[in-house]
Enzyme design. Structure first.
Site, PDB file in Angstrom:
ATOM      1  N   HIS A  94       0.819  -1.218   0.000  1.00  0.00           N
ATOM      2  CA  HIS A  94       0.000   0.000   0.000  1.00  0.00           C
ATOM      3  C   HIS A  94       0.851   1.266   0.000  1.00  0.00           C
ATOM      4  CE1 HIS A  94      -3.829  -2.063   0.682  1.00  0.00           C
ATOM      5  NE2 HIS A  94      -3.174  -2.867   1.506  1.00  0.00           N
TER       6      HIS A  94
ATOM      7  N   VAL B 176       3.758 -23.135  21.120  1.00  0.00           N
ATOM      8  CA  VAL B 176       4.027 -22.707  22.491  1.00  0.00           C
ATOM      9  C   VAL B 176       2.758 -22.890  23.314  1.00  0.00           C
ATOM     10  CG1 VAL B 176       4.726 -20.794  23.983  1.00  0.00           C
ATOM     11  CG2 VAL B 176       5.768 -21.065  21.709  1.00  0.00           C
TER      12      VAL B 176
ATOM     13  N   CYS C  78      -0.098 -32.660 -11.595  1.00  0.00           N
ATOM     14  CA  CYS C  78       1.231 -32.789 -10.982  1.00  0.00           C
ATOM     15  C   CYS C  78       1.205 -33.250  -9.527  1.00  0.00           C
ATOM     16  CB  CYS C  78       1.976 -31.462 -11.068  1.00  0.00           C
ATOM     17  SG  CYS C  78       1.208 -30.107 -10.140  1.00  0.00           S
TER      18      CYS C  78
ATOM     19  N   SER D 245       2.825  -4.455   3.791  1.00  0.00           N
ATOM     20  CA  SER D 245       3.562  -3.280   3.321  1.00  0.00           C
ATOM     21  C   SER D 245       4.555  -2.803   4.364  1.00  0.00           C
ATOM     22  CB  SER D 245       2.576  -2.140   3.014  1.00  0.00           C
ATOM     23  OG  SER D 245       1.467  -2.596   2.287  1.00  0.00           O
TER      24      SER D 245
ATOM     25  N   LYS E  92     -10.388  -1.910   3.737  1.00  0.00           N
ATOM     26  CA  LYS E  92     -10.165  -1.176   2.496  1.00  0.00           C
ATOM     27  C   LYS E  92     -11.110  -1.605   1.382  1.00  0.00           C
ATOM     28  CE  LYS E  92      -5.328  -0.152   3.545  1.00  0.00           C
ATOM     29  NZ  LYS E  92      -5.327  -0.691   4.910  1.00  0.00           N
TER      30      LYS E  92
ATOM     31  N   ILE F 181      -1.184  -6.922  13.576  1.00  0.00           N
ATOM     32  CA  ILE F 181      -0.546  -6.548  12.309  1.00  0.00           C
ATOM     33  C   ILE F 181      -1.474  -6.935  11.153  1.00  0.00           C
ATOM     34  CG2 ILE F 181       1.573  -6.593  10.966  1.00  0.00           C
ATOM     35  CD1 ILE F 181       1.964  -5.596  13.808  1.00  0.00           C
TER      36      ILE F 181
END
Length: 476
Positions: free
Chosen positions: A50, A173, A442, A342, A250, A336
């Site tokens: 961004h 953890v 594949c 970005s 967004k 985050i």
């Protein structure tokens, strides 16, 4: 297992942090609860770099987005990861939305975003011939780009491991306690000791923080669903095309990928289950309806797969990065969400600086910051291919017809530092199975190669770790 630093989570943020720390003479471990890197939000997002005009001025999102976007081309060059500066457009369909576009422009200027322009509808359609006739104008961000988030993560991890970081997969953890100023992490691989912890556990970073008594992080799991279209539809968008954002994010975008496909999405729904990546008829229908508003030529005849990712939305609406109030040896990297990809290179540098304020470390004389370019047979000339096959005949055997991926490339992916251990791991590293048939041709050969190279029976090979076995028993 004793370390100076334990990084919990090998998404793009954790991987890039591990790369930064691998330059120092300290012992670092990168812990991942899944069978491979990039298994959370990193493998299922919009892959957008961004510009940085959306974040509120003064926030960590704003600062680190602009800095990370500035850093991204050089980071990708060092890691030999495809990156494209294709720019982005935020479309306006009315005079009211044009006012919002102007607000985004002003916000971007305050954030220090370079090369922003407000353009009219005719200019939009000159740049993007397939955009709706109803568009009256747009914000053009020339600094925005696209990257492959999981390729970036894989490359960063390879550099980190090459420089001495230990990558511990299937290492969840379960609890953390502190003894004699050292953390003891109770994990599925046993007890791990570390002086410092970096919590980059994505959607589960709030749970990890609570293990040391830090209940300050509150996250909402927000799911986004996508369609990926065949490369034959990639011509429909040159820029990343947004609509005006809303409180949930967004909005639905239409964008090319660095590999030439067309991606549309995401939806945005808050979910109780942080690991719910199932797609829904309602979510995908919403994605299509919104994408058609921007680009009416979008056609689901081109859809080759659909997927969903879950991002960690912080109730503070900003990244949570810094030492925990409960410990000066525990760094949180939480919440985050977008524009996290970005911002990731800048987040990694920021965390490195935080850590070195307290942890004494010297740089290694033999640090290798770059990754050699992997073989990409599909991009080679005839002469280059012939020379490569002469050197190693494995590159002359095509395994994935859709994407022209060779046996040699698959073997490279398996034997790379922190290499592939399952079918999806090969897929993310080579694109074998990413094409129109989605592994129909594949897939069986990839299973066979994994079993042979890892020295295990074929019925132990999984799609993505855990119990996702491809083969359970032989048929007669």
């Amino acid at each position: 297992m004793k370390y100076d630093v334990a990084i919990i989570g090998s998404g793009v943020v954790g991987a890039l942090i591990s790369r930064e720390l691998s330059k120092y003479d300290i012992k670092v471990a990168l812990l991942e609860r899944c069978n491979d890197v990039a298994m959370g939000t990193t493998k299922a997002n919009s892959a957008i770099v961004h510009g940085g005009f959306d974040a509120i001025p003064g926030t960590m999102k704003a600062k680190l987005n602009v800095k990370g976007t500035e850093m991204m081309p050089e980071v990708c060059k060092e890691l030999n990861v495809p990156y494209k500066n294709n720019g982005s457009l935020v479309l306006a369909f009315s005079d009211e939305e044009m006012e919002h576009v102007k607000e985004l422009y002003d916000r971007g200027v305050k954030n220090g975003v370079p090369n922003l322009e407000i353009i009219d509808g005719d200019k939009v359609r000159e740049l993007e011939p397939y955009v709706s006739e109803e568009v009256v104008g747009a914000l053009l961000s020339n600094s925005a780009g696209i990257v492959c988030p999981y390729e970036l993560t894989i490359a960063a991890t390879e550099v980190a491991v090459t420089n001495g970081v230990e990558f511990l997969r299937n290492c969840e953890v379960k609890a953390i306690k502190k003894e004699n100023d050292v953390y003891e992490l109770d994990t599925t691989l046993g007890t791990i000791e570390a002086e410092y912890i970096i919590n980059a556990a994505g959607n589960h970073s709030d749970e990890v923080a609570k293990m040391i008594g830090d209940d300050s992080i509150e996250l909402i799991a927000r799911k986004g669903e996508y369609y990926l279209l065949d490369k034959s539809f990639g011509y429909l968008a040159n820029h990343t095309i947004f609509q005006c954002p809303n409180k949930m994010g967004k909005g639905v975008l239409v964008t090319p990928t660095v590999d030439g496909n067309l991606l549309i999405g995401p939806s945005a729904t808050d979910e109780p289950d942080k690991d719910d990546t199932d797609t829904t008829p309602e979510g995908l229908a919403f994605v299509v309806s919104r994408a058609l508003k921007s680009v009416k030529a979008v056609n689901l005849r081109g859809a080759i797969t659909s997927f969903a990712g879950v991002r960690a939305h912080p109730v503070t609406d900003d990244f949570i990065i810094g030492y925990s109030d409960k410990s000066d040896k525990f760094i949180n990297c939480a919440g985050i969400e977008s524009p996290g990809l970005s911002a990731a290179p800048a987040i990694a540098k920021y965390v490195e600086e935080l850590l070195l304020e307290k942890l004494s470390a010297n740089e290694k004389a033999d640090y290798k910051m770059t990754r050699e370019a992997p073989v990409r047979f599909r991009h080679m000339s005839k002469e280059e291919r012939e020379a490569l096959i002469k050197k190693n005949p494995a590159y002359g055997r095509i395994i994935c017809r859709c994407e022209t991926i060779t046996e040699g490339e698959i073997l490279d992916a398996i034997h790379a530092p922190a290499g592939a251990r399952d079918v999806d791991g090969v897929k993310r590293r080579t694109r074998a199975g990413m094409g129109r048939c989605q592994g129909g041709f594949c897939g069986s050969k990839v299973v066979e190669l994994l079993a042979k190279e890892l020295g295990v029976p074929m019925n132990e090979i999984t799609k993505f770790g855990g119990e996702s076995k491809i083969i359970y028993e032989r048929t007669k």
